[in-house]
Write a protein that holds these residues in place. Structure first.
Motif, PDB file in Angstrom:
ATOM      1  N   TRP A  10       9.001 -15.206 -28.908  1.00 28.28           N
ATOM      2  CA  TRP A  10       9.061 -13.937 -28.949  1.00 28.28           C
ATOM      3  C   TRP A  10       8.653 -13.310 -27.680  1.00 28.28           C
ATOM      4  O   TRP A  10       7.884 -13.782 -26.851  1.00 28.28           O
ATOM      5  N   VAL A  11       9.444 -12.345 -27.220  1.00 23.09           N
ATOM      6  CA  VAL A  11       9.126 -11.773 -26.058  1.00 23.09           C
ATOM      7  C   VAL A  11       9.541 -10.232 -25.836  1.00 23.09           C
ATOM      8  O   VAL A  11      10.469  -9.718 -26.685  1.00 23.09           O
ATOM      9  N   LYS A  20      14.190 -14.627 -19.290  1.00 19.86           N
ATOM     10  CA  LYS A  20      14.976 -15.709 -19.238  1.00 19.86           C
ATOM     11  C   LYS A  20      14.313 -16.782 -20.604  1.00 19.86           C
ATOM     12  O   LYS A  20      13.036 -16.737 -20.811  1.00 19.86           O
ATOM     13  N   ILE A  21      15.414 -16.904 -21.110  1.00 18.95           N
ATOM     14  CA  ILE A  21      14.904 -17.869 -22.378  1.00 18.95           C
ATOM     15  C   ILE A  21      15.497 -19.351 -22.170  1.00 18.95           C
ATOM     16  O   ILE A  21      16.643 -19.825 -21.658  1.00 18.95           O
ATOM     17  N   ARG A 115      13.119 -13.893 -30.342  1.00 17.00           N
ATOM     18  CA  ARG A 115      13.295 -12.783 -30.610  1.00 17.00           C
ATOM     19  C   ARG A 115      12.975 -11.940 -29.493  1.00 17.00           C
ATOM     20  O   ARG A 115      11.733 -11.984 -28.773  1.00 17.00           O
ATOM     21  N   LEU A 116      13.936 -11.046 -28.991  1.00 18.29           N
ATOM     22  CA  LEU A 116      13.646 -10.208 -27.738  1.00 18.29           C
ATOM     23  C   LEU A 116      13.585  -8.720 -28.185  1.00 18.29           C
ATOM     24  O   LEU A 116      14.568  -8.320 -28.837  1.00 18.29           O
ATOM     25  N   THR A 117      12.821  -8.159 -27.487  1.00 19.60           N
ATOM     26  CA  THR A 117      12.628  -6.924 -27.900  1.00 19.60           C
ATOM     27  C   THR A 117      12.382  -5.888 -26.390  1.00 19.60           C
ATOM     28  O   THR A 117      11.521  -6.546 -25.832  1.00 19.60           O
TER      29      THR A 117
ATOM     30  N   SER B  40      14.065 -16.536 -42.915  1.00 15.61           N
ATOM     31  CA  SER B  40      13.869 -15.232 -42.195  1.00 15.61           C
ATOM     32  C   SER B  40      13.442 -15.372 -40.803  1.00 15.61           C
ATOM     33  O   SER B  40      12.173 -15.951 -40.803  1.00 15.61           O
ATOM     34  N   ARG B  41      13.817 -15.204 -39.792  1.00 17.39           N
ATOM     35  CA  ARG B  41      13.403 -15.176 -38.341  1.00 17.39           C
ATOM     36  C   ARG B  41      13.111 -16.476 -37.898  1.00 17.39           C
ATOM     37  O   ARG B  41      12.313 -16.774 -37.283  1.00 17.39           O
ATOM     38  N   LYS B  42      13.995 -17.451 -38.479  1.00 19.66           N
ATOM     39  CA  LYS B  42      14.055 -18.738 -37.895  1.00 19.66           C
ATOM     40  C   LYS B  42      15.438 -19.058 -37.501  1.00 19.66           C
ATOM     41  O   LYS B  42      16.484 -18.577 -38.179  1.00 19.66           O
ATOM     42  N   GLY B  43      15.575 -20.513 -36.951  1.00 20.15           N
ATOM     43  CA  GLY B  43      17.118 -20.859 -36.573  1.00 20.15           C
ATOM     44  C   GLY B  43      17.456 -21.611 -37.893  1.00 20.15           C
ATOM     45  O   GLY B  43      16.680 -22.105 -38.523  1.00 20.15           O
TER      46      GLY B  43
END
Lengths: 119, 112
Positions: A10-11, A20-21, A115-117, B40-43
């Motif tokens: 998460w970033v 960068k991921i 998860r990119l915000t 949910s929220r997982k690969g």
């Protein structure tokens, strides 16, 4: 099964910065990795195919200068979102296939996602 | 017509029920078929993999491929609340790139 990791999970970043991921295959080698993005309640959208030692192949409509992909080794591919904007906020997922020891199998294993915000 | 069609649901069943999930496809050149489970929220997590036609069983899960009808199925026996997730079918063309072509996914809820 084979394990694929992603970092970070998460970033949050500010608009205009780059992120960068990393995608790693932990117990196998992958000459090809794939990068997807997923919007809420939608299926995965393929962004690009990452090939070890060569340039990535981008899907139509994906800006290659914005989404930089580097596949420098058989276990690591990176996706850099450059000059990120709020519309780049999404769930980014990579996948990889164990091509060297798995014969003709086309099994693909996915990472846990990032998860990119962008604020 | 989309290459891969999958009813997005949602599908809600009681615990212990048999669940049937399906996808249809239009391109007869698809040869590799997969089912993924995504929380949910997982690969996505690979559940079943089948090459060409036939059945494959793994524990409570059975995958079927009927290439003549261009139809694939995933059955879940004795469904559990922990099976609640989105199930994605995916397939790859024979001889083509390794790109996965996904269905939209079916959201399943198993109620205790």
């Amino acid at each position: 099964g084979a394990v694929v990791s992603q970092h970070p999970s998460w970033v949050i970043c500010k608009s205009g910065t780059s992120v960068k991921i990393e995608c790693r295959s932990l117990d196998f080698q992958a000459t090809t990795m794939f990068w997807y993005r997923q919007f809420p309640k939608q299926s995965l959208m393929l962004m690009a195919t990452s090939n070890e030692g060569s340039k990535a192949t981008y899907e139509q409509g994906v800006e290659k200068d914005k989404f930089l992909i580097n596949h420098a080794s058989l276990t690591l591919s990176t996706l850099t979102v450059t000059s990120a904007h709020p519309e780049d906020s999404s769930f980014y997922i990579c996948s990889a296939r164990d091509q060297l020891s798995n014969g003709g199998s086309r099994k693909q294993y996915f990472g846990p996602g990032t998860r990119l915000t962008v604020t | 017509q989309k290459e891969v069609e999958q009813d997005p649901g949602p599908l809600s069943v009681p615990e212990g029920a048999i669940v049937s999930l399906n996808c249809t496809y239009s391109n007869s050149a698809f040869q590799y078929f997969m089912w993924y489970r995504q929380y949910s929220r997982k690969g996505p997590e690979l559940l079943m993999y089948t090459y060409s036609s036939g059945n494959k069983e793994d524990g409570r899960f059975t995958a079927q491929v009927d290439k003549s009808s261009k139809y694939i199925s995933l059955f879940i026996r004795d469904s559990q609340p922990s099976d609640s997730a989105t199930y994605l079918c995916a397939m790859i063309l024979q001889g083509g790139s390794e790109k996965l072509v996904f269905g939209k996914g079916t959201k399943l809820t198993v109620n205790p």
